[in-house]
Design a protein around this motif. Structure first.
Motif, PDB file in Angstrom:
ATOM      1  N   PRO A 255       0.830  -1.205   0.000  1.00 40.40           N
ATOM      2  CA  PRO A 255       0.000   0.000   0.000  1.00 40.40           C
ATOM      3  C   PRO A 255       0.864   1.256   0.000  1.00 40.40           C
ATOM      4  CG  PRO A 255       0.001  -1.027   2.171  1.00 40.40           C
ATOM      5  CD  PRO A 255       0.700  -1.979   1.245  1.00 40.40           C
ATOM      6  N   PRO A 256       0.553   2.243  -0.821  1.00 38.13           N
ATOM      7  CA  PRO A 256       1.367   3.475  -0.847  1.00 38.13           C
ATOM      8  C   PRO A 256       1.219   4.253   0.453  1.00 38.13           C
ATOM      9  CG  PRO A 256      -0.596   3.720  -2.204  1.00 38.13           C
ATOM     10  CD  PRO A 256      -0.562   2.284  -1.776  1.00 38.13           C
ATOM     11  N   ARG A 257       2.296   4.917   0.841  1.00 38.56           N
ATOM     12  CA  ARG A 257       2.290   5.767   2.041  1.00 38.56           C
ATOM     13  C   ARG A 257       2.936   7.103   1.713  1.00 38.56           C
ATOM     14  NH1 ARG A 257       4.939   1.608   6.487  1.00 38.56           N
ATOM     15  NH2 ARG A 257       3.290   0.018   6.482  1.00 38.56           N
ATOM     16  N   GLU A 258       2.676   8.068   2.533  1.00 40.42           N
ATOM     17  CA  GLU A 258       3.362   9.345   2.438  1.00 40.42           C
ATOM     18  C   GLU A 258       4.828   9.158   2.836  1.00 40.42           C
ATOM     19  OE1 GLU A 258       2.130  12.314   1.294  1.00 40.42           O
ATOM     20  OE2 GLU A 258       0.482  10.998   0.687  1.00 40.42           O
ATOM     21  N   PRO A 259       5.725  10.013   2.385  1.00 40.66           N
ATOM     22  CA  PRO A 259       7.131   9.869   2.781  1.00 40.66           C
ATOM     23  C   PRO A 259       7.317  10.082   4.273  1.00 40.66           C
ATOM     24  CG  PRO A 259       6.770  11.943   1.645  1.00 40.66           C
ATOM     25  CD  PRO A 259       5.505  11.161   1.504  1.00 40.66           C
ATOM     26  N   GLY A 260       8.415   9.569   4.785  1.00 41.07           N
ATOM     27  CA  GLY A 260       8.677   9.683   6.213  1.00 41.07           C
ATOM     28  C   GLY A 260       9.024  11.092   6.649  1.00 41.07           C
ATOM     29  N   ARG A 261       9.390  11.949   5.708  1.00 36.48           N
ATOM     30  CA  ARG A 261       9.736  13.344   5.992  1.00 36.48           C
ATOM     31  C   ARG A 261       9.195  14.186   4.838  1.00 36.48           C
ATOM     32  NH1 ARG A 261      14.032  15.755   8.943  1.00 36.48           N
ATOM     33  NH2 ARG A 261      14.778  13.677   9.518  1.00 36.48           N
ATOM     34  N   PRO A 262       8.639  15.365   5.103  1.00 39.67           N
ATOM     35  CA  PRO A 262       8.088  16.175   4.016  1.00 39.67           C
ATOM     36  C   PRO A 262       9.141  16.479   2.948  1.00 39.67           C
ATOM     37  CG  PRO A 262       7.394  17.051   6.141  1.00 39.67           C
ATOM     38  CD  PRO A 262       8.421  15.989   6.431  1.00 39.67           C
ATOM     39  N   PRO A 263       8.855  16.215   1.682  1.00 41.28           N
ATOM     40  CA  PRO A 263       9.834  16.508   0.618  1.00 41.28           C
ATOM     41  C   PRO A 263      10.250  17.962   0.568  1.00 41.28           C
ATOM     42  CG  PRO A 263       8.082  15.078  -0.205  1.00 41.28           C
ATOM     43  CD  PRO A 263       7.659  15.532   1.158  1.00 41.28           C
ATOM     44  N   GLU A 264       9.420  18.860   1.080  1.00 39.79           N
ATOM     45  CA  GLU A 264       9.761  20.284   1.079  1.00 39.79           C
ATOM     46  C   GLU A 264      11.002  20.573   1.922  1.00 39.79           C
ATOM     47  OE1 GLU A 264       5.868  19.521  -0.271  1.00 39.79           O
ATOM     48  OE2 GLU A 264       6.748  19.047   1.696  1.00 39.79           O
ATOM     49  N   GLN A 265      11.359  19.647   2.821  1.00 41.45           N
ATOM     50  CA  GLN A 265      12.534  19.848   3.663  1.00 41.45           C
ATOM     51  C   GLN A 265      13.845  19.547   2.945  1.00 41.45           C
ATOM     52  OE1 GLN A 265      12.271  17.732   7.367  1.00 41.45           O
ATOM     53  NE2 GLN A 265      10.332  18.681   7.976  1.00 41.45           N
ATOM     54  N   VAL A 283      17.661  12.396   3.744  1.00 41.69           N
ATOM     55  CA  VAL A 283      17.197  12.578   2.366  1.00 41.69           C
ATOM     56  C   VAL A 283      16.359  11.376   1.934  1.00 41.69           C
ATOM     57  CG1 VAL A 283      17.934  12.819  -0.031  1.00 41.69           C
ATOM     58  CG2 VAL A 283      19.130  14.071   1.785  1.00 41.69           C
ATOM     59  N   LEU A 284      16.840  10.181   2.256  1.00 39.11           N
ATOM     60  CA  LEU A 284      16.083   8.975   1.901  1.00 39.11           C
ATOM     61  C   LEU A 284      14.696   8.989   2.535  1.00 39.11           C
ATOM     62  CD1 LEU A 284      18.810   6.172   2.196  1.00 39.11           C
ATOM     63  CD2 LEU A 284      18.284   7.682   0.279  1.00 39.11           C
ATOM     64  N   VAL A 319      20.472   3.663  -3.778  1.00 45.50           N
ATOM     65  CA  VAL A 319      21.935   3.696  -3.731  1.00 45.50           C
ATOM     66  C   VAL A 319      22.329   5.152  -3.573  1.00 45.50           C
ATOM     67  CG1 VAL A 319      24.074   3.129  -4.922  1.00 45.50           C
ATOM     68  CG2 VAL A 319      22.054   1.687  -5.262  1.00 45.50           C
ATOM     69  N   ALA A 320      22.957   5.497  -2.448  1.00 43.39           N
ATOM     70  CA  ALA A 320      23.207   6.909  -2.146  1.00 43.39           C
ATOM     71  C   ALA A 320      24.541   7.078  -1.440  1.00 43.39           C
ATOM     72  CB  ALA A 320      22.077   7.467  -1.275  1.00 43.39           C
TER      73      ALA A 320
END
Length: 510
Positions: A255-265, A283-284, A319-320
């Motif tokens: 199931p899709p979820r929102e990211p763990g941290r707002p992308p605006e950050q 970042v991940l 990969v980061a």
């Protein structure tokens, strides 16, 4: 028939006894769970289907060795059938003999033929004497065309191993074949145990010193270290949740979820200064679905992060570069880890996402003696060969061979993007200026002094840095686009969907 059935039930009960009261007591006192309790923790209730329970060793003694010290069978994990090999260390220390080896090999062959994932519960003290001594060792029922990998013509199946105690001999071999290895902190894994090492070469070591969590993680022999057996079995379940049952099937979607941290950050998380450190894990968190990141090999080549995750519910391999470890430079260990991870993802149909912030490849004597050239060639070749979608984003810096090793344009990524903060080039500006213009700077120093030389360095660096900015790369289509940091997650997700197209979303196997 009633008598025959009663006799069968008696033998089955004996097979469940494992090491008996005394053997189980000693096993528990060592802090370890019996193998059947481990299997119960791993699988759904009432789903265990055992095979080979009545096996007995070829070399019989007065001592009972139920199942020849190994438990094998099938069960359900998250509604999916898996095969399980569990070494029973409560009897004869889980040592290996011909029957136990035949029993394990048969289940491995079946799992590969049937296309089901294989879980290996490792806890064994190597070969059993005299069962494998002398000529018997040469005749062990091992078929390396099947035991170590899928036989030709069959798609690979995922293998996950949990090192739950001292694991030597065939348990170590199991771990070496697994795509994911998790170890409890009290475990160890090595080719031979401390007693054999001391007898053979005179080196006296503890289990922890030989193959405990620190050396095993640093060499890539294990990909995760946890505190308890329950955590280890949960990690196995989590790993398998990202992968299909075999390489010919698509990876499962959650199931899709929102990211763990707002992308605006994201614009605030990554500082502009090329030398400023930050934790790439943050970042991940802003790119992947919340609570979906499973680290893979954090202790091995730590200047590079590799992890399984989900974006909009779909599995991806991240990969980061990790700037807080040697500025994210890639050494031989990091490159070897990356190659193994790329191979895992490409085999099982998991798209690859490369996040570049790399100053280059590690240079110097240690890197050269570690095989940096060979590791570099192997990883760029493997990335270029990968058939799953490949999407790259340059966050801040991407210099030299490090850029190519992170999925740069020569490795044929499907899409390559950059943030406005990106810098690209053969070398970092400060290193490049002092290397390329060395004689000019020496002449300025000799003729005009250090002030003039420093001013010239500043001018040349400013010019070099302007050429490293991403705008000309985008103008010449070396980049597909320059994107705002906050858009990274959406751009990556859409790019992966486009790259899959209408072709089967399965992995590569030959």
């Amino acid at each position: 028939m009633g008598e025959k059935v009663e006799h069968l039930r008696t033998r089955r009960a004996q097979s469940l006894a494992m090491g008996g009261d005394e053997g189980l007591r000693k096993h528990r006192e060592s802090g370890r769970l019996p193998v059947r309790e481990r299997i119960d923790l791993l699988l759904e209730p009432e789903s265990w289907f055992e095979l080979g329970a009545l096996a007995l060793p070829e070399h019989r003694t007065d001592r009972d060795i139920p199942g020849d010290a190994v438990v094998t069978g099938y069960g359900l994990l998250d509604g999916r059938r898996i095969a399980v090999i569990g070494i029973d260390a409560s009897v004869v220390a889980g040592t290996t003999a011909p029957v136990s080896m035949r029993k394990q090999g048969r289940l491995i062959e079946q799992a590969q033929r049937f296309g089901v994932p294989l879980v290996l519960l490792c806890d064994a003290d190597g070969g059993r004497m005299p069962d494998v001594s002398g000529w018997r060792f040469s005749g062990l029922p091992l078929d390396f065309t099947r035991f170590l990998k899928s036989p030709p013509g069959l798609p690979p199946v995922p293998r996950a191993a949990a090192v739950l105690g001292p694991s030597y001999g065939d348990s170590a071999l199991h771990a070496s074949t697994a795509h994911f290895v998790v170890m409890v902190r009290t475990g160890s894994v090595a080719l031979s145990g401390p007693s054999v090492v001391e007898s053979a070469i005179g080196e006296r070591l503890t289990d922890a010193e030989l193959g405990g969590p620190q050396p095993a993680a640093e060499t890539g022999n294990v990909h995760m270290v946890v505190d308890t057996e329950r955590e280890a079995l949960d990690a196995v379940a989590a790993f398998l949740s990202y992968l299909p049952s075999s390489a010919e099937r698509p990876a499962p979607v959650g199931p899709p979820r929102e990211p763990g941290r707002p992308p605006e950050q994201l614009a605030e998380l990554v500082p502009l200064g090329a030398r400023a450190g930050y934790d790439m894990r943050q970042v991940l968190d802003a790119i992947a679905d919340d609570a979906s990141i499973l680290p893979w090999g954090d202790g091995w080549g730590p200047s590079l992060l590799t992890a399984l995750a989900r974006i909009r519910g779909r599995p991806v391999g991240l990969v980061a570069n990790q700037p807080v470890v040697r500025a994210g430079a890639l050494d031989p260990a990091a490159l070897a880890k990356e190659r193994a991870f790329v191979d895992l993802c490409d085999t099982f149909g998991v798209p690859l996402v490369f996040l570049h912030d790399v100053p280059g490849l590690m240079i110097g004597t240690q890197a050269e003696r570690g095989g940096i050239l060979r590791c570099y060639e192997q990883v760029v070749s493997r990335i270029a060969e990968a058939r799953v979608p490949k999407v790259g984003v340059v966050l801040r810096k991407a210099y030299g061979g490090g850029h190519f090793a992170m999925g740069g344009r020569p490795t044929r990524p499907d899409f390559l993007y950059a943030w406005p903060s990106a810098e690209l080039g053969f070398m970092a500006p400060d290193t490049g200026v002092r290397t390329v213009h060395r004689r000019l700077l020496e002449r300025a120093l000799a003729e005009q002094g250090s002030g003039a030389r420093d001013q010239l360095v500043e001018e040349l660096t400013r010019e070099w840095r302007s050429e490293a900015e991403p705008w000309e790369a985008a103008a010449h289509l070396s980049l597909d686009d320059i994107i705002e940091p906050a858009a990274t997650r959406d751009v990556v997700a859409t790019s992966i969907e486009i790259a899959w197209g209408e072709r089967p979303r399965s992995g590569r196997w030959e």
